[in-house]
Structure formats: structure tokens, C-alpha cells
Design an enzyme around this catalytic site. Structure first.
Site, mmCIF file in Angstrom:
data_model
loop_
_atom_site.group_PDB
_atom_site.id
_atom_site.type_symbol
_atom_site.label_atom_id
_atom_site.label_comp_id
_atom_site.label_asym_id
_atom_site.label_seq_id
_atom_site.Cartn_x
_atom_site.Cartn_y
_atom_site.Cartn_z
ATOM 1 N N ASP A 118 0.861 -1.200 0.000
ATOM 2 C CA ASP A 118 0.000 0.000 0.000
ATOM 3 C C ASP A 118 0.891 1.242 0.000
ATOM 4 O OD1 ASP A 118 -2.423 1.531 0.151
ATOM 5 O OD2 ASP A 118 -2.014 1.895 2.262
ATOM 6 N N SER A 119 0.270 2.387 -0.253
ATOM 7 C CA SER A 119 1.020 3.642 -0.199
ATOM 8 C C SER A 119 1.418 4.000 1.234
ATOM 9 C CB SER A 119 0.156 4.763 -0.777
ATOM 10 O OG SER A 119 -1.048 4.849 -0.052
ATOM 11 N N GLU A 121 -3.958 8.471 8.008
ATOM 12 C CA GLU A 121 -2.499 8.364 8.224
ATOM 13 C C GLU A 121 -2.117 8.980 9.571
ATOM 14 O OE1 GLU A 121 0.415 7.332 6.470
ATOM 15 O OE2 GLU A 121 -0.902 6.166 5.173
ATOM 16 N N HIS A 168 -7.438 2.837 3.410
ATOM 17 C CA HIS A 168 -7.281 3.701 4.581
ATOM 18 C C HIS A 168 -8.621 3.912 5.301
ATOM 19 C CE1 HIS A 168 -3.339 4.766 2.929
ATOM 20 N NE2 HIS A 168 -3.088 5.465 4.011
HETATM 21 N N1 DGL Z 1 -4.880 3.096 0.575
HETATM 22 C C1 DGL Z 1 -4.900 3.452 -0.779
HETATM 23 C C2 DGL Z 1 -6.140 3.035 -1.496
HETATM 24 O O1 DGL Z 1 -6.704 2.022 -1.147
HETATM 25 C C3 DGL Z 1 -4.275 4.715 -1.256
HETATM 26 C C4 DGL Z 1 -4.469 5.961 -0.503
HETATM 27 C C5 DGL Z 1 -3.587 7.066 -1.026
HETATM 28 O O2 DGL Z 1 -2.365 6.896 -0.961
HETATM 29 O O3 DGL Z 1 -4.137 8.067 -1.496
HETATM 30 O O4 DGL Z 1 -6.565 3.650 -2.451
#
Ligand code: DGL
Length: 265
Positions: free
Chosen positions: A11-12, A151, A185
Site C-alpha cells: 500500500d502507499s 495516516e 485507509h
Molecule cells: N490506501 C490506498 C487506497 O486504497 C491509497 C491511498 C492514497 O495513498 O491516497 O486507495
């Protein structure tokens, strides 16, 4: 492919830990390696080209780690599935399984999707939902401000509640009976959603949805399962050196599970 090789989870940032939690609950003997690209979070406001470049470079990391499969625990990255490099192991995205779960759950065929701007712009959820059931009415909303709140761990916070309420007003107006939390998230902020919709509402999360696809992968013998004689291991890595907030939010997400010290790459 050796059975002891780990399953990669990407993930990011911290969001993919909500998926990792579900995977570890179900696949207790599997070894997992998690990568959160905290140096580049958030992905959701970036261009397709940038997201593709970042995800492809992190797939190289998972190649080096000799994973037997990779779960893109990021909806934004999952919009690119099929367009990414072929690393020689299966890559599972979270969008198709989430759409399948929502199409099964909805009764009135009115499904909301809240996700990052990049995911909403890609139109992939709408496409997947309509391919499950063309009679579904899809109501997409970009939850632009939610990733930084997750976050930063703004959980059960009145400000978060207000922002989530603002995004969800359109869903209430449109009388949806199912809402896809289309960003990994967002389950971190789940209490703000249940305040609006109640506990018995169909809130679809990526974690439980993608578990079904991992079960399929193992039972079709596309990847070998680890023997269940001993518990699986976990390695957690991130790309930015400031790990305090990540560790704090991780301890709230993986509550009840053991987790290791975070490694900065
Ligand atoms: N958690 C990610 C998603 O499911 C990315 C959130 C992000 O980095 O903007 O899209």
C-alpha cells in the site's frame, strides 16, 4: 515456488494494514511481507503515470523478496491491475473482489463507492460493479481529505466525523443500501461511517473481500500453502524514515495481533 516464501502486501501507507489484518486472521500459517510507500503517500491525487511508475518500482522489491504472490492492498494501485509489469507471480487487486461482494450484498441495487480521486476518476469500480450486475446504480464520491486523517490517526474525532458526514450526504440522499469503502485507509475511520449508517449497514471493505481471492489462489494450487504446523511470520517495511506515526497507527489497526519493529528501506 517454495511454500515458505512470503505473500507480499503493498500500500502507499498504513491503509493496507487493514487488509493485512484480515489476511493474517485467515491465513495464520502464511509468512507476510508488507511495504508501505510512506515516502510517497498519498497516491490518490497523483497522475496515473506517476502511480504506475511507483507501483512498478515496488513490484521489483517484492521480486527481490521472492514473494509467491502479491496483494495490492491499495485500491488506487489496483486500478492499474493488468497494466503493470508481469513479475512471474500472481498479483491480486482489491477492486474486483470488493465489487463482487457489494453486488451480492445490495438489495435495492443502489451502491455507493467512496475512494481516492484517482480511483474514482479511473471508473474501475463502476465498470466492475456493472459487469457483476448491469442493473446496479453506482454513486461514486471522491473522499479527497480522508487519507491524511487516517495516516495521522484522527480516529473517532469530531472533525473526522463532520468530514465523513459531508461526503456521505449524497449517499443518504441517493438511498444506497451498500457502501464500498474503496480505499484501504477508510476502514481506519470506520466508526465515523457506522455513526452515519449504523452497525448493520453493508459496508464493504477490501480486506475481507480480497481474502476470497487468496483462498481461490491457494485452493487452485496456483500458489502453495504454508504447512499449518507453526504460525507465520511478518516483516513490515516502509520507505520513509519517520516511522513513529506509522507505528502508532499500526498498533491501533493490528490490535490483538503481534507485529514486528518497522524496517525503513
Ligand atoms: N490506501 C490506498 C487506497 O486504497 C491509497 C491511498 C492514497 O495513498 O491516497 O486507495
Amino acid at each position: 515456488m517454495p511454500q515458505f516464501n512470503p505473500i507480499g502486501v503493498f500500500d502507499s501507507g498504513v491503509g493496507g494494514l487493514t487488509v493485512l489484518k484480515s489476511l493474517r486472521e485467515l491465513f495464520t500459517a502464511e509468512n507476510f511481507i508488507y511495504l508501505g510507500d510512506t515516502a510517497n503517500v498519498p497516491y490518490g491525487g497523483k497522475s496515473k503515470e506517476t502511480i504506475s511508475r511507483l507501483v512498478n518500482s515496488h513490484i521489483n522489491f517484492f521480486k527481490e523478496q521472492k514473494v509467491k504472490a502479491l496483494v495490492l492492498a491499495c485500491n488506487t494501485a489496483s486500478t492499474l491491475i493488468g497494466e503493470l509489469q508481469d513479475p512471474g507471480f500472481p498479483i491480486l487487486g482489491v477492486i474486483a473482489p470488493g465489487a463482487r461482494a457489494a453486488s451480492k450484498a445490495t438489495q435495492n441495487k443502489r451502491v455507493g463507492v467512496i475512494a481516492t480521486p484517482a480511483t474514482i476518476k479511473s471508473g474501475v469500480y463502476t465498470k466492475e460493479l456493472l459487469s457483476c450486475d448491469p442493473s446496479i446504480n453506482v454513486i461514486p464520491v471522491a473522499g479527497t481529505m480522508l487519507v491524511p486523517l487516517a495516516e495521522d490517526g484522527w480516529i473517532e474525532d469530531p472533525i473526522t466525523n463532520l468530514i465523513v458526514q459531508r461526503y456521505c450526504n449524497v449517499f443518504l440522499k441517493q438511498e444506497i443500501d451498500t457502501l464500498i469503502l474503496g480505499c484501504t485507509h477508510y476502514p481506519i475511520l470506520k466508526s465515523s461511517f457506522t455513526r452515519i449508517f449504523g452497525n448493520s449497514f453493508n459496508l464493504i471493505e477490501s480486506g475481507p473481500a480480497v481474502c476470497a481471492d487468496v483462498i481461490k489462489l491457494i485452493s487452485s494450487e496456483a500458489i502453495p500453502a504454508n504447512p499449518i504446523s507453526k504460525p507465520g511470520t511478518l516483516v513490515v517495511t516502509i520507505t520513509d524514515s519517520s516511522q513513529e506515526q506509522f507505528t502508532r497507527t499500526m498498533s491501533r489497526i493490528l490490535i490483538g495481533q503481534d507485529f514486528p519493529e518497522v524496517i525503513v528501506l
